[in-house]
Design a protein around this motif. Structure first.
Motif, PDB file in Angstrom:
ATOM      1  N   ARG A 147       0.868  -1.182   0.000  1.00 19.09           N
ATOM      2  CA  ARG A 147       0.000   0.000   0.000  1.00 19.09           C
ATOM      3  C   ARG A 147       0.900   1.225   0.000  1.00 19.09           C
ATOM      4  NH1 ARG A 147      -2.741  -0.627   5.435  1.00 19.09           N
ATOM      5  NH2 ARG A 147      -0.547  -0.994   5.875  1.00 19.09           N
ATOM      6  N   VAL A 148       0.872   1.978  -1.093  1.00 19.99           N
ATOM      7  CA  VAL A 148       1.750   3.129  -1.235  1.00 19.99           C
ATOM      8  C   VAL A 148       0.913   4.411  -1.172  1.00 19.99           C
ATOM      9  CG1 VAL A 148       3.478   4.289  -2.659  1.00 19.99           C
ATOM     10  CG2 VAL A 148       3.370   1.780  -2.625  1.00 19.99           C
ATOM     11  N   LEU A 149       1.116   5.165  -0.098  1.00 12.37           N
ATOM     12  CA  LEU A 149       0.455   6.460   0.056  1.00 12.37           C
ATOM     13  C   LEU A 149       1.240   7.478  -0.755  1.00 12.37           C
ATOM     14  CD1 LEU A 149      -0.184   6.458   3.913  1.00 12.37           C
ATOM     15  CD2 LEU A 149      -1.855   6.036   2.103  1.00 12.37           C
ATOM     16  N   VAL A 150       0.588   8.102  -1.711  1.00  8.04           N
ATOM     17  CA  VAL A 150       1.253   9.057  -2.593  1.00  8.04           C
ATOM     18  C   VAL A 150       0.616  10.427  -2.398  1.00  8.04           C
ATOM     19  CG1 VAL A 150       1.925   9.615  -4.957  1.00  8.04           C
ATOM     20  CG2 VAL A 150       1.673   7.212  -4.279  1.00  8.04           C
ATOM     21  N   ARG A 151       1.389  11.360  -1.859  1.00  7.31           N
ATOM     22  CA  ARG A 151       0.893  12.731  -1.681  1.00  7.31           C
ATOM     23  C   ARG A 151       1.034  13.437  -3.007  1.00  7.31           C
ATOM     24  NH1 ARG A 151      -1.075  17.348  -1.326  1.00  7.31           N
ATOM     25  NH2 ARG A 151      -1.352  18.397   0.685  1.00  7.31           N
ATOM     26  N   LYS A 191       3.944  -1.565 -11.331  1.00  7.64           N
ATOM     27  CA  LYS A 191       4.775  -2.447 -10.494  1.00  7.64           C
ATOM     28  C   LYS A 191       3.948  -3.231  -9.479  1.00  7.64           C
ATOM     29  CE  LYS A 191       9.037   0.252 -10.791  1.00  7.64           C
ATOM     30  NZ  LYS A 191      10.016   1.058 -10.045  1.00  7.64           N
ATOM     31  N   GLY A 192       2.618  -3.069  -9.512  1.00  7.55           N
ATOM     32  CA  GLY A 192       1.750  -3.853  -8.640  1.00  7.55           C
ATOM     33  C   GLY A 192       1.442  -3.245  -7.290  1.00  7.55           C
ATOM     34  N   ALA A 193       1.795  -1.988  -7.096  1.00  6.85           N
ATOM     35  CA  ALA A 193       1.458  -1.322  -5.834  1.00  6.85           C
ATOM     36  C   ALA A 193      -0.036  -1.018  -5.777  1.00  6.85           C
ATOM     37  CB  ALA A 193       2.239  -0.021  -5.693  1.00  6.85           C
ATOM     38  N   LYS A 194      -0.545  -0.922  -4.583  1.00  9.61           N
ATOM     39  CA  LYS A 194      -1.888  -0.395  -4.344  1.00  9.61           C
ATOM     40  C   LYS A 194      -1.666   1.089  -4.097  1.00  9.61           C
ATOM     41  CE  LYS A 194      -3.333  -4.759  -2.454  1.00  9.61           C
ATOM     42  NZ  LYS A 194      -3.696  -5.533  -1.261  1.00  9.61           N
ATOM     43  N   VAL A 195      -1.984   1.914  -5.081  1.00  6.29           N
ATOM     44  CA  VAL A 195      -1.643   3.328  -5.073  1.00  6.29           C
ATOM     45  C   VAL A 195      -2.783   4.128  -4.444  1.00  6.29           C
ATOM     46  CG1 VAL A 195      -0.926   5.296  -6.466  1.00  6.29           C
ATOM     47  CG2 VAL A 195      -0.275   2.971  -7.167  1.00  6.29           C
ATOM     48  N   ILE A 196      -2.486   4.760  -3.318  1.00  7.72           N
ATOM     49  CA  ILE A 196      -3.484   5.516  -2.566  1.00  7.72           C
ATOM     50  C   ILE A 196      -3.071   6.983  -2.583  1.00  7.72           C
ATOM     51  CG2 ILE A 196      -4.626   5.791  -0.336  1.00  7.72           C
ATOM     52  CD1 ILE A 196      -3.468   2.765   0.104  1.00  7.72           C
ATOM     53  N   LEU A 197      -3.877   7.798  -3.229  1.00  8.98           N
ATOM     54  CA  LEU A 197      -3.557   9.202  -3.403  1.00  8.98           C
ATOM     55  C   LEU A 197      -4.106  10.047  -2.256  1.00  8.98           C
ATOM     56  CD1 LEU A 197      -4.463   9.476  -7.194  1.00  8.98           C
ATOM     57  CD2 LEU A 197      -2.243   8.905  -6.171  1.00  8.98           C
ATOM     58  N   LEU A 198      -3.250  10.907  -1.728  1.00  8.22           N
ATOM     59  CA  LEU A 198      -3.609  11.864  -0.682  1.00  8.22           C
ATOM     60  C   LEU A 198      -3.451  13.264  -1.246  1.00  8.22           C
ATOM     61  CD1 LEU A 198      -1.442  10.407   2.214  1.00  8.22           C
ATOM     62  CD2 LEU A 198      -3.920  10.228   2.022  1.00  8.22           C
ATOM     63  N   ALA A 199      -4.424  14.123  -0.980  1.00  6.40           N
ATOM     64  CA  ALA A 199      -4.350  15.491  -1.482  1.00  6.40           C
ATOM     65  C   ALA A 199      -5.268  16.396  -0.673  1.00  6.40           C
ATOM     66  CB  ALA A 199      -4.757  15.542  -2.956  1.00  6.40           C
ATOM     67  N   HIS A 200      -5.003  17.687  -0.787  1.00  3.73           N
ATOM     68  CA  HIS A 200      -5.951  18.667  -0.270  1.00  3.73           C
ATOM     69  C   HIS A 200      -6.588  19.351  -1.472  1.00  3.73           C
ATOM     70  CE1 HIS A 200      -2.588  21.570  -0.845  1.00  3.73           C
ATOM     71  NE2 HIS A 200      -3.579  22.421  -1.077  1.00  3.73           N
ATOM     72  N   VAL A 226      -5.722   2.037  -8.187  1.00  2.67           N
ATOM     73  CA  VAL A 226      -5.488   3.417  -7.772  1.00  2.67           C
ATOM     74  C   VAL A 226      -6.740   3.897  -7.047  1.00  2.67           C
ATOM     75  CG1 VAL A 226      -4.975   5.770  -8.531  1.00  2.67           C
ATOM     76  CG2 VAL A 226      -3.993   3.819  -9.772  1.00  2.67           C
ATOM     77  N   LEU A 227      -6.524   4.530  -5.900  1.00  2.00           N
ATOM     78  CA  LEU A 227      -7.604   5.017  -5.045  1.00  2.00           C
ATOM     79  C   LEU A 227      -7.271   6.433  -4.606  1.00  2.00           C
ATOM     80  CD1 LEU A 227     -10.122   4.377  -3.157  1.00  2.00           C
ATOM     81  CD2 LEU A 227      -8.421   3.651  -1.466  1.00  2.00           C
ATOM     82  N   LEU A 228      -8.261   7.311  -4.627  1.00  2.00           N
ATOM     83  CA  LEU A 228      -8.085   8.673  -4.124  1.00  2.00           C
ATOM     84  C   LEU A 228      -8.874   8.821  -2.834  1.00  2.00           C
ATOM     85  CD1 LEU A 228      -7.202  11.659  -4.337  1.00  2.00           C
ATOM     86  CD2 LEU A 228      -9.190  12.036  -5.825  1.00  2.00           C
TER      87      LEU A 228
END
Length: 174
Positions: A17-21, A52-61, A113-115
């Motif tokens: 689970r990769v948190l991506v700001r 690459k198979g990550a679970k990409v979790i997007l963080l933003a304001h 990908v999840l936001l």
């Protein structure tokens, strides 16, 4: 550069689970993004991690909400625009912490990908509150900052997470 890790250093991320700001503070009119430039800039980092198979979790304001959640400052329409730019589905979690966030993450498959909803719906975000940071960190294994325009802020989703999880710079930060 010593101590500055990038996606080139991240190693295997499949199943993680990769948190991506990211910076998704984009112009919106009538519920539609009118300029997707910022989304286009973060797309390479998202696509690389997803491939690459990550679970990409997007963080933003988004914007400057004053008193918690507000439909005007929801990231939900931006999830649709992000999906259009990426050419793939982007899920949306109605919160960035708690049960709604955890359930959305649990439903993810590798490469998804999840936001998350707007981090600024919580005053603790801008205060870099350690308890809030821990709640954000609970949804990730790795942290990637790809929000160049927000990187100078000492907020929970920019500075706090970098101290809680293995941290890397995304492609817009290099």
């Amino acid at each position: 550069m010593a101590g500055f890790k990038t996606l080139d250093d991240i190693g295997a991320v499949s199943g993680k689970r990769v948190l991506v700001r990211v910076d998704l503070n984009v112009p919106v009119a009538d519920g539609k993004v009118t300029d997707a430039t910022r989304i286009e800039r973060i797309a390479p980092t998202i696509a690389e991690l997803s491939k690459k198979g990550a679970k990409v979790i997007l963080l933003a304001h988004f914007g400057r909400p004053k008193d918690g959640p507000s439909a005007e400052f929801s990231l939900e329409p931006i999830a649709r625009a992000t999906a259009e730019v990426l050419g793939r589905p982007v899920g949306f979690a109605a919160d960035c912490i708690g049960d709604k966030a955890a359930e959305a993450v649990a439903a993810m498959k590798d490469g998804d990908v999840l936001l998350f909803e707007n981090t600024r719906f919580y005053k603790a975000e801008e205060k870099n509150d350690p308890a809030f940071t821990e709640k954000l960190a609970a949804n990730g294994d790795i942290y990637v900052n790809d929000a160049f325009s927000a990187a100078h802020r000492a907020h929970a989703s920019t500075e706090g997470l970098a101290h809680r999880l293995p941290a890397y710079a995304g492609r817009t930060m290099q």
